[in-house]
Design a protein around this motif. Structure first.
Motif, PDB file in Angstrom:
ATOM      1  N   PHE A  59      43.217  49.599  36.719  1.00  0.00           N
ATOM      2  CA  PHE A  59      41.813  49.275  37.165  1.00  0.00           C
ATOM      3  C   PHE A  59      41.789  47.659  37.193  1.00  0.00           C
ATOM      4  O   PHE A  59      40.655  47.077  37.933  1.00  0.00           O
ATOM      5  CB  PHE A  59      40.989  49.875  36.016  1.00  0.00           C
ATOM      6  N   ALA A  60      42.053  47.000  36.128  1.00  0.00           N
ATOM      7  CA  ALA A  60      41.664  45.593  36.117  1.00  0.00           C
ATOM      8  C   ALA A  60      42.311  44.647  37.514  1.00  0.00           C
ATOM      9  O   ALA A  60      41.701  44.080  38.088  1.00  0.00           O
ATOM     10  CB  ALA A  60      42.541  44.785  35.116  1.00  0.00           C
ATOM     11  N   VAL A  61      43.413  45.383  38.129  1.00  0.00           N
ATOM     12  CA  VAL A  61      44.058  44.572  39.265  1.00  0.00           C
ATOM     13  C   VAL A  61      43.125  45.114  40.277  1.00  0.00           C
ATOM     14  O   VAL A  61      42.695  44.427  41.207  1.00  0.00           O
ATOM     15  CB  VAL A  61      45.487  45.261  39.705  1.00  0.00           C
ATOM     16  N   ALA A  62      42.754  46.416  40.476  1.00  0.00           N
ATOM     17  CA  ALA A  62      41.801  47.002  41.423  1.00  0.00           C
ATOM     18  C   ALA A  62      40.313  46.063  41.579  1.00  0.00           C
ATOM     19  O   ALA A  62      39.775  45.660  42.433  1.00  0.00           O
ATOM     20  CB  ALA A  62      41.426  48.313  41.477  1.00  0.00           C
ATOM     21  N   TYR A  63      39.954  46.133  40.155  1.00  0.00           N
ATOM     22  CA  TYR A  63      38.556  45.180  40.062  1.00  0.00           C
ATOM     23  C   TYR A  63      38.752  43.672  40.567  1.00  0.00           C
ATOM     24  O   TYR A  63      37.675  43.172  41.121  1.00  0.00           O
ATOM     25  CB  TYR A  63      38.243  45.298  38.630  1.00  0.00           C
ATOM     26  N   ALA A  64      39.781  42.975  40.273  1.00  0.00           N
ATOM     27  CA  ALA A  64      40.176  41.656  40.397  1.00  0.00           C
ATOM     28  C   ALA A  64      40.073  41.459  42.109  1.00  0.00           C
ATOM     29  O   ALA A  64      39.417  40.677  42.559  1.00  0.00           O
ATOM     30  CB  ALA A  64      41.159  41.165  39.701  1.00  0.00           C
ATOM     31  N   GLU A  65      40.754  42.408  42.428  1.00  0.00           N
ATOM     32  CA  GLU A  65      41.101  42.229  43.922  1.00  0.00           C
ATOM     33  C   GLU A  65      39.464  42.459  44.793  1.00  0.00           C
ATOM     34  O   GLU A  65      39.108  41.728  45.612  1.00  0.00           O
ATOM     35  CB  GLU A  65      41.969  43.376  44.577  1.00  0.00           C
ATOM     36  N   ALA A  66      38.768  43.447  44.288  1.00  0.00           N
ATOM     37  CA  ALA A  66      37.506  43.725  44.688  1.00  0.00           C
ATOM     38  C   ALA A  66      36.371  42.690  44.625  1.00  0.00           C
ATOM     39  O   ALA A  66      35.627  42.547  45.421  1.00  0.00           O
ATOM     40  CB  ALA A  66      36.950  44.950  44.148  1.00  0.00           C
ATOM     41  N   ARG A  67      36.726  42.019  43.574  1.00  0.00           N
ATOM     42  CA  ARG A  67      35.610  40.735  43.132  1.00  0.00           C
ATOM     43  C   ARG A  67      36.176  39.566  43.131  1.00  0.00           C
ATOM     44  O   ARG A  67      35.621  38.501  42.857  1.00  0.00           O
ATOM     45  CB  ARG A  67      35.131  41.151  41.593  1.00  0.00           C
ATOM     46  N   ALA A  68      37.163  39.371  43.881  1.00  0.00           N
ATOM     47  CA  ALA A  68      38.176  37.943  44.007  1.00  0.00           C
ATOM     48  C   ALA A  68      37.111  36.897  44.714  1.00  0.00           C
ATOM     49  O   ALA A  68      37.050  35.771  44.397  1.00  0.00           O
ATOM     50  CB  ALA A  68      39.197  38.292  44.852  1.00  0.00           C
ATOM     51  N   HIS A  69      36.342  37.321  45.740  1.00  0.00           N
ATOM     52  CA  HIS A  69      35.162  36.674  46.536  1.00  0.00           C
ATOM     53  C   HIS A  69      34.182  36.154  45.574  1.00  0.00           C
ATOM     54  O   HIS A  69      33.579  35.169  45.880  1.00  0.00           O
ATOM     55  CB  HIS A  69      34.645  37.298  47.528  1.00  0.00           C
ATOM     56  N   LYS A  70      33.989  36.627  44.345  1.00  0.00           N
ATOM     57  CA  LYS A  70      33.150  36.097  43.331  1.00  0.00           C
ATOM     58  C   LYS A  70      33.828  35.349  42.132  1.00  0.00           C
ATOM     59  O   LYS A  70      33.148  35.102  41.226  1.00  0.00           O
ATOM     60  CB  LYS A  70      32.341  37.439  42.748  1.00  0.00           C
ATOM     61  N   GLY A  71      35.162  35.175  42.424  1.00  0.00           N
ATOM     62  CA  GLY A  71      35.787  34.383  41.216  1.00  0.00           C
ATOM     63  C   GLY A  71      36.266  35.144  40.333  1.00  0.00           C
ATOM     64  O   GLY A  71      36.716  34.660  39.070  1.00  0.00           O
ATOM     65  N   MET A  72      36.499  36.298  40.321  1.00  0.00           N
ATOM     66  CA  MET A  72      36.936  37.283  39.317  1.00  0.00           C
ATOM     67  C   MET A  72      38.548  37.060  38.993  1.00  0.00           C
ATOM     68  O   MET A  72      39.333  37.121  40.313  1.00  0.00           O
ATOM     69  CB  MET A  72      36.640  38.942  39.586  1.00  0.00           C
ATOM     70  N   THR A  73      38.927  36.826  37.889  1.00  0.00           N
ATOM     71  CA  THR A  73      40.430  36.764  37.763  1.00  0.00           C
ATOM     72  C   THR A  73      40.857  38.040  37.036  1.00  0.00           C
ATOM     73  O   THR A  73      40.185  38.882  36.383  1.00  0.00           O
ATOM     74  CB  THR A  73      40.803  35.721  36.683  1.00  0.00           C
ATOM     75  N   LEU A  74      42.111  38.069  36.948  1.00  0.00           N
ATOM     76  CA  LEU A  74      42.711  39.323  36.469  1.00  0.00           C
ATOM     77  C   LEU A  74      42.529  39.402  35.099  1.00  0.00           C
ATOM     78  O   LEU A  74      42.208  40.440  34.490  1.00  0.00           O
ATOM     79  CB  LEU A  74      44.303  39.481  36.666  1.00  0.00           C
ATOM     80  N   GLN A  75      42.584  38.233  34.211  1.00  0.00           N
ATOM     81  CA  GLN A  75      42.434  38.257  32.864  1.00  0.00           C
ATOM     82  C   GLN A  75      40.909  38.807  32.412  1.00  0.00           C
ATOM     83  O   GLN A  75      40.560  39.517  31.559  1.00  0.00           O
ATOM     84  CB  GLN A  75      42.711  36.752  32.232  1.00  0.00           C
ATOM     85  N   ARG A  76      39.853  38.084  33.179  1.00  0.00           N
ATOM     86  CA  ARG A  76      38.771  38.338  33.117  1.00  0.00           C
ATOM     87  C   ARG A  76      38.294  40.096  33.212  1.00  0.00           C
ATOM     88  O   ARG A  76      37.768  40.764  32.666  1.00  0.00           O
ATOM     89  CB  ARG A  76      37.546  37.746  33.888  1.00  0.00           C
ATOM     90  N   ALA A  77      39.080  40.481  34.230  1.00  0.00           N
ATOM     91  CA  ALA A  77      39.044  41.981  34.714  1.00  0.00           C
ATOM     92  C   ALA A  77      39.450  42.776  33.815  1.00  0.00           C
ATOM     93  O   ALA A  77      38.905  43.871  33.419  1.00  0.00           O
ATOM     94  CB  ALA A  77      39.762  41.982  36.052  1.00  0.00           C
ATOM     95  N   ARG A  78      40.579  42.361  33.075  1.00  0.00           N
ATOM     96  CA  ARG A  78      40.961  43.210  31.698  1.00  0.00           C
ATOM     97  C   ARG A  78      39.960  43.697  30.833  1.00  0.00           C
ATOM     98  O   ARG A  78      39.762  44.298  30.452  1.00  0.00           O
ATOM     99  CB  ARG A  78      42.329  42.738  31.120  1.00  0.00           C
ATOM    100  N   ASP A  79      39.008  42.446  30.674  1.00  0.00           N
ATOM    101  CA  ASP A  79      38.104  42.703  29.474  1.00  0.00           C
ATOM    102  C   ASP A  79      36.834  43.820  30.190  1.00  0.00           C
ATOM    103  O   ASP A  79      36.256  44.649  29.328  1.00  0.00           O
ATOM    104  CB  ASP A  79      37.373  41.399  29.244  1.00  0.00           C
ATOM    105  N   VAL A  80      36.589  43.447  31.241  1.00  0.00           N
ATOM    106  CA  VAL A  80      35.423  43.995  32.153  1.00  0.00           C
ATOM    107  C   VAL A  80      35.720  45.695  32.330  1.00  0.00           C
ATOM    108  O   VAL A  80      35.036  46.494  31.729  1.00  0.00           O
ATOM    109  CB  VAL A  80      35.131  43.517  33.299  1.00  0.00           C
ATOM    110  N   VAL A  81      36.805  46.058  32.687  1.00  0.00           N
ATOM    111  CA  VAL A  81      37.060  47.390  32.882  1.00  0.00           C
ATOM    112  C   VAL A  81      37.123  48.279  31.558  1.00  0.00           C
ATOM    113  O   VAL A  81      37.186  49.567  31.637  1.00  0.00           O
ATOM    114  CB  VAL A  81      38.374  47.614  33.922  1.00  0.00           C
ATOM    115  N   THR A  82      37.217  47.697  30.523  1.00  0.00           N
ATOM    116  CA  THR A  82      37.138  48.496  29.183  1.00  0.00           C
ATOM    117  C   THR A  82      35.984  49.112  28.800  1.00  0.00           C
ATOM    118  O   THR A  82      35.557  49.741  28.131  1.00  0.00           O
ATOM    119  CB  THR A  82      37.927  47.811  28.059  1.00  0.00           C
ATOM    120  N   ASP A  83      34.814  48.386  29.354  1.00  0.00           N
ATOM    121  CA  ASP A  83      33.425  48.802  29.281  1.00  0.00           C
ATOM    122  C   ASP A  83      33.330  50.297  30.071  1.00  0.00           C
ATOM    123  O   ASP A  83      33.919  50.493  30.969  1.00  0.00           O
ATOM    124  CB  ASP A  83      32.399  47.889  30.114  1.00  0.00           C
TER     125      ASP A  83
END
Length: 688
Positions: free
Chosen positions: A441-465
């Protein structure tokens, strides 16, 4: 006389009460008002089956009106008894569109011609007969032969059989039975499987059968239904491997060491929850064991009998549990089996019960559940820490409305369900910290929000919500829809969907509707929850999405674009916005019935419409009401909800590529159930 249908059987234990529940459910979804009548009952006390039918949703009728005569009255003066039956039925039929008549129960051992008596009653009431025969220990040919003989007896006394339902059929004999019955000429046929759930006794009935008082646990739990028996005559590890959900354990009373293990298994969430424990031999529980288990909070009923293990097992194996008004699980199972195995449309046609133009809230709810069951979608519920969500999940699984995934810790959820007495065995439980899924999920989220500066590390935290985790399940096709909001805010629920699920092609606005269930119709109100002050383009999106949602739920869309002015009578920026939105809708969907700008009274009231917009085919007949802004929409839906005692189902989110729906934080269990059903129907529509 009014339209009616008579359910009869040629023998006892055919299970016609379960068929009656299923048919009543079908009628409630199609007909405005239904009465219930029991022409012949056993005695002067409360008739259990009549009382059960009268307590079903949508039945508004007194018990006295539902009862004809007793067996004794019928024996003493058959002609007078028939006169009373017909007279009572006649008075009842004046008040209802359809009357469901349930025949006698073969409990009067002195009556050898009970089917004949039922045939005469059906003929005198002018009621077509749905014949129920049982298939216990019978081949398909024997079931057909039983039906043929019963039909001949009914026909000899001028009762017309329109359907034969073979009930309690072994699952591997279902198709053969249907094929055999299909040889009967010009008749609707069906076969319904035998299931232990419908004959399951309560623990209270089991305790009474072996004269076993309650020694531990709580009295209300004695009314839980037992789905089977196991004799715990072996060591604890071997007992544990044989446990099944909601069974009664028969344990030797002098094997006190079994009790702590059984209670721990019941409470653990890692083993099935039990219905009860029967201790045999009349032995008291040893003091150390009693002190130990009293320190563990539980409700599980433990009863003690003087009988030995063999005698207890023999008696309990013969105990059956009838369907009563309090048999919530049995009632749901009966409805589901009927829905799955009986062609409701063919049966309604056979008994000549046409659909009503009236659509009550109850009819809408039943139709919604039926469509969700047929859709068989997979819905994820992220808020499993809320007891309302768990209770709703148990209802949804019992009704077969959807496949469910709950987010959270498996042991915690199972243990809490056990404490609440909920059956969640068929639910899938996934941890939102599952390493494999969170990485995906983190990989998919980071790709979807890359244009907003989302990194894979931050995405790992977000998707556990849980909201993000559940929405990502829907986005990646691991679930068909999500329902949240019992705990989380609306913004928290829909933000993930706006970030990466996105809107449908051709739609740029996520909006909502409330399905407003009035006394005689269902309307769609949009938008009352999402867009505060829509532009003309957004208003057009809301109108088109609302029309599509209405059609999904069986509401013929006739769209009213609401304003404080009707037609060309007013001007101003707000009116011009609605006028421009109406033109955009007409351009995009020229075939859609549409009126706007139009005032609410002209949209809903035929008499007002004749004065204000006499040429409109929508005015006075609108079903989809599009409000010019959130302030107007939200206040109007609440005013109608409170003043007209309407049921507001929603908000139903629309415009997204995949269904994500929001709950009110004050949602009731029924609200959650309905929202999941709506989400399932939406998901099926998107798939199509």
């Amino acid at each position: 006389m009014t339209r009616s249908v008579f359910i009869a059987s040629p023998e006892g234990l055919a299970g016609k009460s379960a068929i009656a529940i299923g048919l009543l459910d079908t009628l409630t979804r199609e007909v405005g008002s239904i009465g219930v009548f029991r022409p012949l009952i056993e005695g002067s006390g409360i008739d259990m089956l009549g009382d059960m039918l009268l307590n079903q949703p949508g039945i508004v009728q007194s018990y006295d009106d539902a009862i004809g005569v007793t067996y004794q009255q019928a024996r003493e003066d058959p002609d007078e008894a028939m006169h009373v039956i017909v007279e009572k039925f006649g008075r009842l039929s004046e008040r209802f569109d359809v009357v469901l008549v349930l025949g006698s129960d073969y409990t009067d051992i002195s009556t050898s011609t009970e089917l004949t008596a039922n045939a005469r009653v059906a003929a005198n009431l002018g009621a077509p007969v749905v014949l129920v025969v049982h298939g216990l220990d019978r081949s398909a040919a024997e079931v057909r032969s039983t039906a043929e003989l019963a039909m001949a007896e009914l026909g000899a006394h001028h009762a017309h059989t329109v359907a034969v339902i073979a009930n309690r059929i072994a699952p591997d004999e279902l198709e053969a039975t249907v094929s055999a019955l299909a040889e009967l000429p010009e008749i609707v046929v069906a076969a319904v499987p035998e299931t232990t759930e419908l004959s399951a006794p309560t623990v209270r009935a089991q305790a009474a059968a072996v004269d076993a008082p309650l020694v531990l646990g709580t009295d209300p739990w004695l009314d839980r239904e037992s789905q089977g028996l196991i004799v715990a005559a072996m060591s604890l590890p071997n007992v544990l491997t044989r446990l099944r959900p909601d069974i009664t354990v028969i344990a030797p009373g002098d094997r006190g060491e079994l009790l702590p293990g059984l209670l721990l298994a019941h409470q653990s969430g890692t083993f099935p929850s039990l219905a009860g424990i029967v201790l045999t031999g009349g032995y008291p529980i040893p003091e150390p064991i009693q002190r130990l288990i009293e320190g563990v909070p539980h409700n599980l009923p433990i009863v003690s009998t003087e009988l030995g293990t063999y005698g207890t097992a023999s008696r309990l194996s013969t105990v059956r549990g009838p369907i009563t008004k309090n048999s919530t699980q049995k009632l749901e199972v009966a409805r589901r089996l009927f829905s799955e195995r009986v062609d409701a449309d063919a049966l309604l046609t056979a008994i000549d019960v046409s659909a009503s133009t009236v659509r009550t809230p109850l009819m809408f709810e039943f139709q919604l559940m039926e469509r969700a069951r047929a859709a068989h979608q997979h819905i994820v519920l992220p808020e499993s820490t809320d007891d309302r969500v768990l209770a709703a999940a148990a209802i949804l699984l019992r009704r077969g409305v959807a496949r469910l995934t709950l987010l959270g810790d498996q042991m915690t959820i199972r243990a809490r369900a056990s404490v609440l007495g909920l059956d969640l065995e068929d639910a899938t439980v996934i941890s939102p910290t599952d390493p494999e899924l969170t990485e995906r999920f983190a990989v998919a989220y980071a790709e979807a929000r890359a244009h907003k500066g989302m990194t894979l590390q931050r995405a790992r935290d977000v998707v556990t919500d849980v909201a993000y985790f559940a929405t990502m399940m829907v986005h990646l096709g691991l679930a068909d829809g999500m329902v949240s909001g019992a705990i989380n805010t609306t913004a928290h629920t829909i933000r993930p969907a706006l970030e990466f699920v996105k809107t449908k092609p051709g739609v740029s606005t996520v909006s909502s509707v409330f399905l407003m269930c009035l006394a005689d119709r269902v309307l769609a109100y949009g938008d009352c929850a999402v867009v505060p002050d829509p532009t003309a383009e957004q208003l057009a999106d809301i109108a088109l999405s609302s029309a599509e949602t209405a059609a999904q739920f069986g509401i013929e869309p006739r769209v009213a674009m609401l304003s404080y002015s009707t037609g060309a009578s007013g001007s101003g920026a707000d009116v011009e916005k609605v006028r421009a939105a109406t033109a955009l809708v007409a351009k995009r969907r020229p075939e859609l019935p549409l009126a706007g700008p139009i005032q609410y009274d002209a949209a809903i009231d035929v008499d007002v419409a004749r004065t204000k917009l006499p040429e409109s085919d929508v005015a006075g007949r609108a079903t989809v009401f599009v409000f010019p802004d959130l302030n107007t929409g939200n206040n109007t839906y609440k005013a109608v909800q409170r003043s007209a005692h309407a049921i507001a189902v929603g908000p139903v989110l629309q415009g997204l590529r995949k269904p994500v729906n929001d709950l009110s934080r004050g949602a009731l269990v029924d609200d959650i159930v309905n929202t999941v059903a709506i989400t399932a129907v939406q998901a099926a529509g998107i798939r199509r």
